[in-house]
Scaffold this motif. Structure first.
Motif, short mmCIF file in Angstrom:
data_model
loop_
_atom_site.label_atom_id
_atom_site.label_comp_id
_atom_site.label_asym_id
_atom_site.label_seq_id
_atom_site.Cartn_x
_atom_site.Cartn_y
_atom_site.Cartn_z
N SER A 1 0.87 -1.19 0.00
CA SER A 1 0.00 0.00 0.00
C SER A 1 0.90 1.23 0.00
O SER A 1 2.12 1.12 0.24
CB SER A 1 -0.90 0.03 1.25
OG SER A 1 -0.13 0.27 2.40
N GLY A 2 0.29 2.39 -0.24
CA GLY A 2 1.04 3.64 -0.15
C GLY A 2 1.60 3.81 1.26
O GLY A 2 2.74 4.24 1.44
N MET A 3 0.79 3.47 2.27
CA MET A 3 1.25 3.63 3.65
C MET A 3 2.43 2.70 3.97
O MET A 3 3.34 3.08 4.71
CB MET A 3 0.11 3.40 4.65
CG MET A 3 -0.96 4.50 4.66
SD MET A 3 -0.34 6.20 4.50
CE MET A 3 0.81 6.29 5.85
N ILE B 1 5.44 4.42 2.51
CA ILE B 1 5.86 5.58 3.31
C ILE B 1 6.56 5.09 4.58
O ILE B 1 7.62 5.60 4.98
CB ILE B 1 4.64 6.48 3.63
CG1 ILE B 1 4.15 7.15 2.34
CG2 ILE B 1 4.99 7.52 4.69
CD1 ILE B 1 2.78 7.78 2.43
N TYR C 1 -1.33 13.90 3.31
CA TYR C 1 -2.36 12.87 3.37
C TYR C 1 -2.59 12.47 4.84
O TYR C 1 -1.62 12.31 5.60
CB TYR C 1 -1.89 11.67 2.54
CG TYR C 1 -2.84 10.50 2.59
CD1 TYR C 1 -4.06 10.55 1.93
CD2 TYR C 1 -2.51 9.36 3.31
CE1 TYR C 1 -4.93 9.48 1.98
CE2 TYR C 1 -3.39 8.28 3.36
CZ TYR C 1 -4.59 8.35 2.69
OH TYR C 1 -5.45 7.29 2.75
N GLU D 1 4.49 17.03 -0.09
CA GLU D 1 3.41 16.53 -0.93
C GLU D 1 2.97 17.72 -1.77
O GLU D 1 2.71 18.80 -1.23
CB GLU D 1 2.26 16.06 -0.03
CG GLU D 1 1.37 15.03 -0.66
CD GLU D 1 0.34 14.50 0.34
OE1 GLU D 1 0.74 13.86 1.33
OE2 GLU D 1 -0.84 14.76 0.13
N ASP E 1 5.99 12.95 -2.18
CA ASP E 1 4.82 12.11 -2.48
C ASP E 1 4.23 12.64 -3.78
O ASP E 1 3.66 13.72 -3.84
CB ASP E 1 3.81 12.21 -1.32
CG ASP E 1 2.58 11.33 -1.54
OD1 ASP E 1 2.25 11.04 -2.70
OD2 ASP E 1 1.94 10.94 -0.54
N THR F 1 1.88 11.27 -5.70
CA THR F 1 0.62 10.58 -6.01
C THR F 1 -0.31 11.41 -6.90
O THR F 1 -0.88 10.89 -7.86
CB THR F 1 -0.12 10.25 -4.69
OG1 THR F 1 0.71 9.42 -3.89
CG2 THR F 1 -1.44 9.55 -4.94
N PHE F 2 -0.46 12.70 -6.59
CA PHE F 2 -1.46 13.51 -7.30
C PHE F 2 -1.05 13.84 -8.74
O PHE F 2 -1.89 13.93 -9.61
CB PHE F 2 -1.73 14.82 -6.54
CG PHE F 2 -2.84 14.70 -5.53
CD1 PHE F 2 -2.99 13.55 -4.77
CD2 PHE F 2 -3.74 15.74 -5.34
CE1 PHE F 2 -4.02 13.43 -3.84
CE2 PHE F 2 -4.78 15.64 -4.41
CZ PHE F 2 -4.92 14.48 -3.66
N SER G 1 1.17 6.57 -3.64
CA SER G 1 0.07 5.64 -3.45
C SER G 1 -0.34 5.24 -4.86
O SER G 1 -1.01 6.01 -5.56
CB SER G 1 -1.10 6.28 -2.72
OG SER G 1 -2.20 5.39 -2.81
N THR H 1 -2.37 3.16 -5.61
CA THR H 1 -3.80 2.88 -5.54
C THR H 1 -4.60 3.89 -6.36
O THR H 1 -5.70 3.60 -6.81
CB THR H 1 -4.25 3.03 -4.05
OG1 THR H 1 -3.33 2.33 -3.22
CG2 THR H 1 -5.65 2.53 -3.83
N LYS H 2 -4.03 5.07 -6.58
CA LYS H 2 -4.75 6.18 -7.18
C LYS H 2 -4.55 6.18 -8.70
O LYS H 2 -4.95 5.27 -9.35
CB LYS H 2 -4.32 7.49 -6.51
CG LYS H 2 -4.22 7.39 -4.96
CD LYS H 2 -5.54 7.17 -4.25
CE LYS H 2 -5.41 6.75 -2.79
NZ LYS H 2 -4.62 7.64 -1.95
N VAL I 1 -4.71 -1.87 -4.29
CA VAL I 1 -4.07 -1.02 -3.28
C VAL I 1 -2.57 -1.32 -3.34
O VAL I 1 -2.17 -2.48 -3.23
CB VAL I 1 -4.63 -1.32 -1.86
CG1 VAL I 1 -3.83 -0.59 -0.79
CG2 VAL I 1 -6.10 -0.92 -1.77
N ALA I 2 -1.76 -0.29 -3.56
CA ALA I 2 -0.32 -0.52 -3.73
C ALA I 2 0.47 0.76 -3.48
O ALA I 2 -0.07 1.87 -3.57
CB ALA I 2 -0.03 -1.01 -5.16
#
Ligand SMILES: *Cc1c(COP(=O)(O)O)cnc(C)c1O
Length: 378
Positions: free
Chosen positions: A73-75, A78, A98, A141, A170, A172-173, A192, A194-195, A204-205
């Motif tokens: 997962s992203g978590m 991290i 996040y 982020e 991060d 992700t966005f 993440s 996942t997004k 989820v990754a």
């Protein structure tokens, strides 16, 4: 290789054994050794798995880094990055990171002596002000959630370098399709997945890319020691998702622009938060460091009641957490992703009760605009 080509031909493509055009799912935990310690590159799937390896090579290429790592997962990604630090080390972080990142830093990793401070990194002077003798990293982020604040990665990484701190971003966005922080001086880039990278709300990754052989060795040691790896099936799904990242991001961008234009003119909308708007405080930086502004938009409808009315009527936007998928999603940060933040602190950050966040999907943009219109006005 240009970006869209890299999405298809980056990393490892196909299977040399059979000629299969896709990397197969190596659903396997262990590997035959011809003699003790004599194996063909893989010995146990926590340490390394060929499908996961193909994904790790791909994200490395996309982020222009030295080595890639895939986590469950992203978590988990991290957390593994934070395991590079020692008890007593301090990390300086963007204040509206996040929620899960804030939680792991302030409720889990703090118990192991990893300290963190949260500052508005979009204001560069606040970074330097908060550096302590034990600060080891700057964690950024950008854009942030839900207010889409922008930090100047190159300038922030410059400050970090001056003080011998690692810069962690991060991404992700924006995804590597729009923004490659390693090219701007970042040392570690994480996601993440996942997004947007997965893009289909089905996996989820988390992914990490580092930019030096030493960090690659250290992070692999943490990944193998703590074991939060991504399985082969999910690695394969991510590789598949990433192949279409380019056309998806282009389409998200076009539709979002239409929706933002519509929202800006709508009398029921008090304010629109989107880095693509020229009056956004860091619009120029967003434009300089990223090829696109992304598919995330927040807007203020004035009150909790107005937000509820909108949610009741909206048809094509699913009320859900998460973002970056083919289906459009809508959320109310004050009562969802940011509910754990005290109301006064939320007000300080600018996250009002009437703030609505959307993740623009791949439906026809005109349908999305008409949908928001009917939900806002009646
Ligand atoms: C979702 C998210 C995370 C956490 O990732 P998971 O895959 O949910 O564990 C981290 N950072 C950002 C910006 C996110 O949106």
């Amino acid at each position: 290789m240009r970006r869209k080509t890299k999405l298809i031909h980056g990393g490892i493509s196909g299977d040399p054994l059979t000629g299969a055009v896709n990397v197969p799912i190596y659903q396997v935990s262990t590997y035959k050794q011809d003699g003790v310690g004599n194996f063909k590159g893989f010995e146990y799937s926590r340490t390394g798995n060929p499908t996961r390896h193909a994904l790790e090579e791909l994200i490395k290429d996309l982020e222009n880094g030295e080595a890639g790592f895939a986590f469950g997962s992203g978590m988990a990604a991290i957390t593994a990055v934070m395991m590079l630090f020692n008890s007593g080390d301090h990390v300086l972080m963007t204040d509206d990171v996040y929620g899960g990142t804030y939680r792991v830093m302030s409720k889990v990793l703090n118990r192991f002596g990893i300290e963190s401070t949260f500052v508005d990194t979009s204001k560069l002077e606040s970074i330097e002000e908060h550096i302590r003798p034990n600060t080891k990293a700057l964690y950024i982020e950008t854009p942030t959630n839900p207010l889409l604040k922008i930090t100047d990665i190159e300038a922030a990484a410059g400050i970090a370098k001056k003080h011998s701190l690692l810069t962690i971003v991060d991404n992700t966005f924006s995804t590597p399709y729009w923004q490659t922080p390693h090219d701007l001086g970042a040392d570690i880039v994480l996601h993440s997945a996942t997004k947007y990278l997965g893009g289909h709300s089905d996996v989820v990754a988390g992914l990490v890319v580092v930019n030096s052989p030493e960090m690659a060795k250290d992070l692999h040691f943490v990944q193998n020691s703590t074991g939060g790896v991504l399985g082969p099936q999910d690695s394969w799904l991510l590789i598949r998702g990433i192949k279409t990242l380019g056309i998806r991001m282009e389409e998200h961008e076009k539709s979002t622009r239409k929706i933002v234009e519509f929202l800006q003119k709508h009398p029921a909308v008090k304010k629109v938060f989107y880095p693509g708007i020229e009056s956004h405080p860091n619009h120029d930086i967003a434009k300089k460091q990223a090829g696109g502004f992304g598919g995330m938009v927040s807007f203020d409808v004035g009150s909790e009641e107005n937000a509820d009315k909108l949610l009741e009527k909206i048809k094509y936007f699913t009320l859900a957490e998460s973002l970056g998928a083919v289906e459009s999603l809508i959320s109310v940060p004050a009562r969802m992703t940011h509910a754990s933040i005290p109301k006064e602190r939320r007000a300080e950050l600018g996250i009002g009760d009437g703030l609505v966040r959307i993740s623009v999907g791949l439906e026809d943009a005109d349908d999305l605009v008409e949908d928001i219109d009917q939900a806002l006005t009646k």
